[in-house]
Design a protein around this motif. Structure first.
Motif, PDB file in Angstrom:
ATOM      1  N   ALA A 109      -6.801  -7.545 -11.949  1.00 13.35           N
ATOM      2  CA  ALA A 109      -5.620  -8.065 -12.636  1.00 13.35           C
ATOM      3  C   ALA A 109      -4.589  -8.632 -11.675  1.00 13.35           C
ATOM      4  O   ALA A 109      -3.873  -9.574 -12.013  1.00 13.35           O
ATOM      5  CB  ALA A 109      -4.984  -6.967 -13.484  1.00 13.35           C
ATOM      6  N   THR A 110      -4.492  -8.065 -10.480  1.00 11.49           N
ATOM      7  CA  THR A 110      -3.419  -8.447  -9.557  1.00 11.49           C
ATOM      8  C   THR A 110      -3.900  -9.206  -8.333  1.00 11.49           C
ATOM      9  O   THR A 110      -3.143  -9.992  -7.753  1.00 11.49           O
ATOM     10  CB  THR A 110      -2.665  -7.204  -9.079  1.00 11.49           C
ATOM     11  N   GLY A 111      -5.129  -8.951  -7.890  1.00  7.63           N
ATOM     12  CA  GLY A 111      -5.591  -9.538  -6.636  1.00  7.63           C
ATOM     13  C   GLY A 111      -5.010  -8.848  -5.420  1.00  7.63           C
ATOM     14  O   GLY A 111      -5.067  -9.399  -4.313  1.00  7.63           O
ATOM     15  N   GLU A 112      -4.439  -7.653  -5.595  1.00  4.27           N
ATOM     16  CA  GLU A 112      -3.912  -6.910  -4.451  1.00  4.27           C
ATOM     17  C   GLU A 112      -5.027  -6.587  -3.459  1.00  4.27           C
ATOM     18  O   GLU A 112      -6.190  -6.434  -3.835  1.00  4.27           O
ATOM     19  CB  GLU A 112      -3.273  -5.597  -4.911  1.00  4.27           C
ATOM     20  N   SER A 113      -4.658  -6.449  -2.200  1.00  2.00           N
ATOM     21  CA  SER A 113      -5.626  -6.057  -1.186  1.00  2.00           C
ATOM     22  C   SER A 113      -5.957  -4.577  -1.338  1.00  2.00           C
ATOM     23  O   SER A 113      -5.206  -3.809  -1.950  1.00  2.00           O
ATOM     24  CB  SER A 113      -5.062  -6.316   0.216  1.00  2.00           C
ATOM     25  N   TYR A 114      -7.090  -4.178  -0.788  1.00  2.00           N
ATOM     26  CA  TYR A 114      -7.455  -2.767  -0.812  1.00  2.00           C
ATOM     27  C   TYR A 114      -6.407  -1.918  -0.093  1.00  2.00           C
ATOM     28  O   TYR A 114      -6.095  -0.802  -0.508  1.00  2.00           O
ATOM     29  CB  TYR A 114      -8.812  -2.561  -0.145  1.00  2.00           C
ATOM     30  N   ARG A 122      -3.299   6.364  -3.840  1.00  2.00           N
ATOM     31  CA  ARG A 122      -3.607   7.503  -2.966  1.00  2.00           C
ATOM     32  C   ARG A 122      -5.118   7.653  -2.764  1.00  2.00           C
ATOM     33  O   ARG A 122      -5.646   8.751  -2.658  1.00  2.00           O
ATOM     34  CB  ARG A 122      -3.019   8.806  -3.527  1.00  2.00           C
ATOM     35  N   ILE A 123      -5.801   6.530  -2.745  1.00  2.00           N
ATOM     36  CA  ILE A 123      -7.229   6.504  -2.431  1.00  2.00           C
ATOM     37  C   ILE A 123      -7.401   5.623  -1.204  1.00  2.00           C
ATOM     38  O   ILE A 123      -6.879   4.505  -1.161  1.00  2.00           O
ATOM     39  CB  ILE A 123      -8.057   5.943  -3.603  1.00  2.00           C
ATOM     40  N   ALA A 124      -8.097   6.106  -0.211  1.00  2.00           N
ATOM     41  CA  ALA A 124      -8.245   5.377   1.049  1.00  2.00           C
ATOM     42  C   ALA A 124      -8.841   3.993   0.803  1.00  2.00           C
ATOM     43  O   ALA A 124      -9.728   3.821  -0.038  1.00  2.00           O
ATOM     44  CB  ALA A 124      -9.114   6.166   2.011  1.00  2.00           C
ATOM     45  N   HIS A 125      -8.339   3.016   1.553  1.00  2.00           N
ATOM     46  CA  HIS A 125      -8.774   1.627   1.324  1.00  2.00           C
ATOM     47  C   HIS A 125     -10.265   1.447   1.570  1.00  2.00           C
ATOM     48  O   HIS A 125     -10.914   0.622   0.903  1.00  2.00           O
ATOM     49  CB  HIS A 125      -7.967   0.672   2.209  1.00  2.00           C
ATOM     50  N   ASN A 126     -10.821   2.189   2.538  1.00  4.98           N
ATOM     51  CA  ASN A 126     -12.258   2.049   2.779  1.00  4.98           C
ATOM     52  C   ASN A 126     -13.077   2.621   1.627  1.00  4.98           C
ATOM     53  O   ASN A 126     -14.176   2.146   1.332  1.00  4.98           O
ATOM     54  CB  ASN A 126     -12.651   2.699   4.108  1.00  4.98           C
ATOM     55  N   THR A 127     -12.547   3.636   0.943  1.00  2.00           N
ATOM     56  CA  THR A 127     -13.216   4.166  -0.248  1.00  2.00           C
ATOM     57  C   THR A 127     -13.132   3.170  -1.395  1.00  2.00           C
ATOM     58  O   THR A 127     -14.114   2.939  -2.112  1.00  2.00           O
ATOM     59  CB  THR A 127     -12.582   5.501  -0.665  1.00  2.00           C
ATOM     60  N   ILE A 128     -11.973   2.567  -1.575  1.00  2.00           N
ATOM     61  CA  ILE A 128     -11.801   1.538  -2.623  1.00  2.00           C
ATOM     62  C   ILE A 128     -12.771   0.384  -2.392  1.00  2.00           C
ATOM     63  O   ILE A 128     -13.384  -0.134  -3.327  1.00  2.00           O
ATOM     64  CB  ILE A 128     -10.345   1.031  -2.645  1.00  2.00           C
TER      65      ILE A 128
END
Length: 416
Positions: A109-114, A122-128
């Motif tokens: 919906a937003t195109g936000e970065s991980y 509160r979820i690590a970007h590498n997990t996302i």
């Protein structure tokens, strides 16, 4: 001298042993399993709390947050849960299917970065980065069978043609064909393979759209260097049209006319003009009748433009230069398309609010939709030179042209 050499050797050996031990300790130094603030993802201030607050207190904002209302979200969650659920272990609690889906929908919906999503979820970007493509693939797999399918019978095609006639005043039309670029950051190893004429790296989204802005057929993944004619020529849609295997209705005369003409797909001048494709006359010294035909064709083609506009307006990841590999860009695009069709099938007014798309007034005037005022999914494919027209295709186009200035003329305000 021999004793000195032996002592030096022993010292060197001892130093080496000590260095190896220290290096081993550094290598085996215990690392944090997870940062403390990340482990509190179910506590106050996380996306979990925001989701629950919007769900109960502000349904309209909930719909804007995930691009669907709570009922549609729960239906989608039930469908994808078997494919994305994980089990807890004795070491840690897994991320639930609901949270995986919420994060993925917010990403689309937003195109936000991980990295940005990490701080709000509160979820690590590498997990996302691991589960978002998995959830996108699951969404595509569970929805494609019911919400992305070509008509399979003459009756279904005739229903589409009826809607084009009622909504856009174009008879015998069974779809609008268009292609758009999906931009992404190509790796160095790809070189210029995905480099298009606009100076960016992209893949092509080729789509056939009905009068209700639903995607009937898509082809995703052809590199941006390929011309429009090449994309269409190598597509399964072109092959099906050549083989006459789509169960398209037989030729029928236009209202008030005698000559039978085929049911056609409307497209812009970037495409060839085979038997079942209708494109505008070349824009050189046109007569009033041919200008009128081009205008009427462009009205019908607004369905594909509006479909792309809705898609990019609601799933704004497609407005960005996506920083993912080409394989992941493809599955993200496919997920957005099936979600679009899923929500259009639900007739969710919040997904398609008043004024978002083009409107045709009773006198024939077209009012542009709001989506055209903002950034849109980047545009038209490069025109391929040398598209030759056979005599039958030109005769069919001339018959439509004659119809639009006699029996099919619009009342007033045709915008010419």
């Amino acid at each position: 001298m021999d004793n000195d050499n032996a002592n030096i050797a022993r010292v060197a050996f001892c130093v080496g042993v000590v260095a190896a031990v220290l290096q081993g300790r550094r290598r085996n130094r215990r690392r944090l399993w997870s940062r403390e603030w990340l482990s509190r993802r179910y506590a106050a201030g996380s996306m979990n709390l925001l989701y629950r607050e919007l769900e109960t207190e502000d349904p309209e904002s909930f719909t804007n947050f995930l691009r669907m209302d709570n009922n549609n979200f729960r239906e989608l969650l039930e469908l994808v849960s078997p494919l994305i659920s994980k089990r807890d272990t004795i070491l840690r609690e897994c991320i639930s299917a609901k949270h995986r889906l919420v994060v993925t929908l917010r990403f689309l919906a937003t195109g936000e970065s991980y990295k940005s999503l990490q701080y709000s979820t509160r979820i690590a970007h590498n997990t996302i980065s691991l589960f978002v493509p998995q959830v996108c693939r699951a969404i595509y797999e569970v929805l494609k069978q019911n919400f992305l399918k070509m008509p399979r019978s003459v009756d279904e095609w005739e229903e589409i043609a009826r809607e084009f006639q009622e909504k856009w005043n174009f008879p015998n039309c069974i779809g609008a064909l268009d292609g758009k670029y999906i931009h992404f950051r190509s790796s160095r190893a790809d070189g210029s393979f995905y480099f298009n004429y606009k100076g960016s790296h992209s893949i092509v989204l080729l789509a056939l759209v009905d009068a209700r802005y639903k995607f009937l057929y898509i082809d995703v993944g052809v590199n941006g260097r390929v011309s429009d004619g090449g994309v269409f020529r190598e597509s399964t849609l072109a092959e099906a049209l050549r083989q006459n295997s789509l169960h398209i209705p037989p030729n029928i005369a236009l209202p008030g006319r005698v000559l039978g003409v085929p049911h056609v797909i409307v497209a812009d001048d970037a495409f060839p003009l085979p038997y079942n494709i209708m494109k505008p006359y070349p824009d050189r010294g046109l007569s009033l009748q041919k200008r009128n035909f081009n205008y009427r064709l462009s009205r019908a083609r607004r369905t594909s433009e509006n479909a792309f506009g809705i898609l990019a307006n609601r799933f704004r990841i497609l407005l960005n230069c996506i920083n993912l590999s080409v394989e992941k860009v493809e599955i993200v695009t496919l997920a957005c398309i099936v979600l679009h069709n899923f929500l259009r099938s639900k007739k969710d007014a919040n997904y398609l609010p008043q004024g978002l798309v083009d409107r045709v007034m009773s006198e024939g005037r077209v009012i542009p939709g709001v989506w055209r005022e903002g950034p849109i999914l980047d545009g038209q494919l490069v025109r391929q030179g040398g598209n030759r027209h056979n005599n039958d295709a030109r005769a069919i186009r001339d018959e439509f042209c004659e119809y639009f200035v006699t029996d099919g003329i619009l009342p007033l305000g045709n915008g010419m």
